[in-house]
Structure formats: C-alpha cells, structure tokens
Design a protein around this motif. Sequence first.
Motif, PDB file in Angstrom:
ATOM      1  N   THR A  61       0.802  -1.330  -0.140  1.00 34.78           N
ATOM      2  CA  THR A  61       0.041   0.061   0.037  1.00 34.78           C
ATOM      3  C   THR A  61       0.990   1.411   0.099  1.00 34.78           C
ATOM      4  N   ASN A  62       2.114   1.363   0.508  1.00 34.83           N
ATOM      5  CA  ASN A  62       3.054   2.309   0.303  1.00 34.83           C
ATOM      6  C   ASN A  62       3.491   2.563  -1.264  1.00 34.83           C
ATOM      7  N   ALA A  63       3.229   3.835  -1.483  1.00 41.87           N
ATOM      8  CA  ALA A  63       3.409   4.192  -2.966  1.00 41.87           C
ATOM      9  C   ALA A  63       4.589   3.819  -3.434  1.00 41.87           C
ATOM     10  N   HIS A  64       5.630   4.040  -2.636  1.00 36.73           N
ATOM     11  CA  HIS A  64       7.055   3.835  -3.338  1.00 36.73           C
ATOM     12  C   HIS A  64       7.782   2.721  -2.707  1.00 36.73           C
ATOM     13  N   ILE A  65       8.169   1.822  -3.585  1.00 35.40           N
ATOM     14  CA  ILE A  65       8.705   0.537  -3.239  1.00 35.40           C
ATOM     15  C   ILE A  65      10.212   0.345  -3.971  1.00 35.40           C
ATOM     16  N   GLY A  66      11.131   0.206  -3.088  1.00 33.86           N
ATOM     17  CA  GLY A  66      12.528  -0.057  -3.481  1.00 33.86           C
ATOM     18  C   GLY A  66      13.383   1.158  -3.490  1.00 33.86           C
ATOM     19  N   ASN A  67      12.921   2.161  -3.091  1.00 35.20           N
ATOM     20  CA  ASN A  67      13.706   3.369  -2.713  1.00 35.20           C
ATOM     21  C   ASN A  67      14.955   3.311  -1.970  1.00 35.20           C
TER      22      ASN A  67
END
Length: 372
Positions: A61-67
């Motif tokens: 659900t978090n908008a940014h993944i992998g940052n």
Amino acid sequence: MKYNLKTPAVILLADGTLFHGKTTKPFDSNRLGEICFNTGMTGYQEIFTDPSYFGQIMVTTNAHIGNYGVNSDESESDSVKISGLICKNFSFTPSRVNSDMSLEKFLEDAHLPVIFDVDTRALVSHIRQHGAMNAVMSTDTNNIDDLKEELSNHPSMKGLELASKVSTKEPYTLGDKLSDHKVAVLDLGTKKNILRRLTDRGAFIKVFPYNSSFEDLMEWNPTGILISNGPGDPEPLTSAIEVAKKCIQNEVPTFGICLGHQIIALAMDIPTLKMHNGHRGINHPIQNLKTGKSEITSQNHGFTIDKDSTVNNSQVEISHIHLNDDSVAGINIKNKPCFSVQYHPEAGPGPNDATYLFDDFFDMMSKLKVEA
C-alpha cells in the motif's frame, strides 16, 4: 541503464476483476497465489522474505517500493518467499548508503515478477470489500480466458498445508552451547529475527523440521519449546498440533507465535477460521488484558482462532485483544506453562513494543527449571 517500462501486464482476480499495470519484460510464466496487502510504510525486504507469505501475491500500500534498496542483513529467510509483487511506484535506483543492491536486482535474482504502475488503492479497496482470493499475474494480456481457466485450477489457501515448503529439512543449532536455556524451535516457517531474539538473550537453540515429533524435540532435552510462525492453513498440521498437545500435557514451557498460536489453539480444541482479508502490517494495535497497556504490533496472518470457542474453553484465558476488530490476539493455558500470540513480537519489520514476550518466555523457563 535504461529500462523498458512499456511491457503491459495484468492482474486477474478469482472473481473476474482485472487490473492493469506494467513490467520491465514479459514473464517466463504466469504467477498465481492468494492476493493480499501489507500496510507497512517500510520493511519491504523483510516482508518479501518472510516464510509466512509463501504462496501469496503481495500488494504494497505504500506508494514507493524499492527506494532504499536491500541489505543482506535484513532478509528474514534465505530467499524471497512471496509469489509476486504488485505496487504503485517501483524505484529502480536505491538511495540508501548501506544498501547492497537494488530491489530490482534482488527480485530479478529470485526470478520474482513485479507489476507496477497499478492503481493499488483501487485494488486494496476491492480486496478489503470482497475478501482475500486467488489471483494470477501475467504479461499474456491477450488471452484472459486462458488466465481464468488457469486460475480456476489453483488451490484455495483454505485447507492448504505450506509449512513443508519453507521448513528446514534438517535440524541445526545456533547460539551459546553453554547456555542455561536450550530452546527447541519447531520450524513451521520461522523468521531469522525470532531466532535472533532467542540467541540475543543467551539461548542455545535447535531448529527442528515442521514434522518433528514431541519425542524428537525432547530427546534434545530442551528447557523450552517455541512453535514458530509459518504459511498456510494450520488445520492440516496434525503433527505440530500433536506436539503442542504433548507440550501442554507434560508441562513443557511453550511459546507460540502466529501460526504457532493457532496450532496451540487447535491443540486445545479451539477451531481456526479463514479471515476476510487478514491482518498484515506493522501498526496493528493490541491490548494486554493483564496490564491494560496497549502495544503497536507487526502482524501477518490470514487465519484466526474462534473467539467464542476461546471464551467458552475453561482451560484457556485470553491474554491479548486486537483493538481494531476485537479478535483474539493472545492466549494463556491456565495452570500450564504455555502461552501464544497471534502477532509477531520479534518484529522485523515493525515496532519493538511486544519483545517483552521473549523475556516472559525466558522467565517461565527459569521458573520451571528452578522448581525442577
């Protein structure tokens, strides 16, 4: 490095709902599993490597993944365990100084497909409303009828035994061999941080395969037994249920976590139920009924124990309650050295509010050892 962000991909749910996204290249095969979502803002690496997620497609659900990339010290098992990843924005370039590699490379090495640029808010809302269900991820966007047929043949999570897929094949030991506490861990899909919480407190532990008998564990002469977390439906795990029964009957100090909690409940004739969409995240509020204090906890489960049966069981008392839905979050077996919780006190990811439960386990083992 340039990326091809134009490969179209789809997520087809068992109820026929279709969601669209993109990926970097066509999949070598479709990926199927029960679709679920996790509300954690951080900890994606720990989530993806948690054995409890085996057989599930993960929506973040978090908008940014992998940052912030990945770090080899932060995996909860030796490999990625989810069946596939769905997210809104996938970050190809990590910005954390101590990351070992990008999440893209980490998942690519694991041959794990990712679909991004998905309307995850709409997808999660659909799951919340209609419940967890099977889904298929594919880049074969022109043959939806074939995907429907393939999906219809995929087994339901209800009744599915998965601990055998993630448990150790052979026993192994960790920690201080001269410790006063020897903990036998029945591995139904244990996380590394559970083992770390035990060894950090000075324990010598031996991790046993999921189908080990009570006699197998006791031959090692442990001072306590921990029944771990893991994936799938608890009901098919008849061997583990028998271990829990004998632990309780023989008054062996026993601690159950998540799936282990459900196993202990089944050993006390309390049935388990498939939840509508489960609890998965790192901000779940729990109340300790003994102290009256609340805790914020890490959770990951799609099954729960029946509350009415628990209340009506004269041998069991409820120790913790989930404050969102009033479900049972912990139990004690009356007059027996046995307790369990439905959440993850070891965290990884998540807050450390509940780590005191490991201290309670060690106190229980020390007390029984003195009395013996």
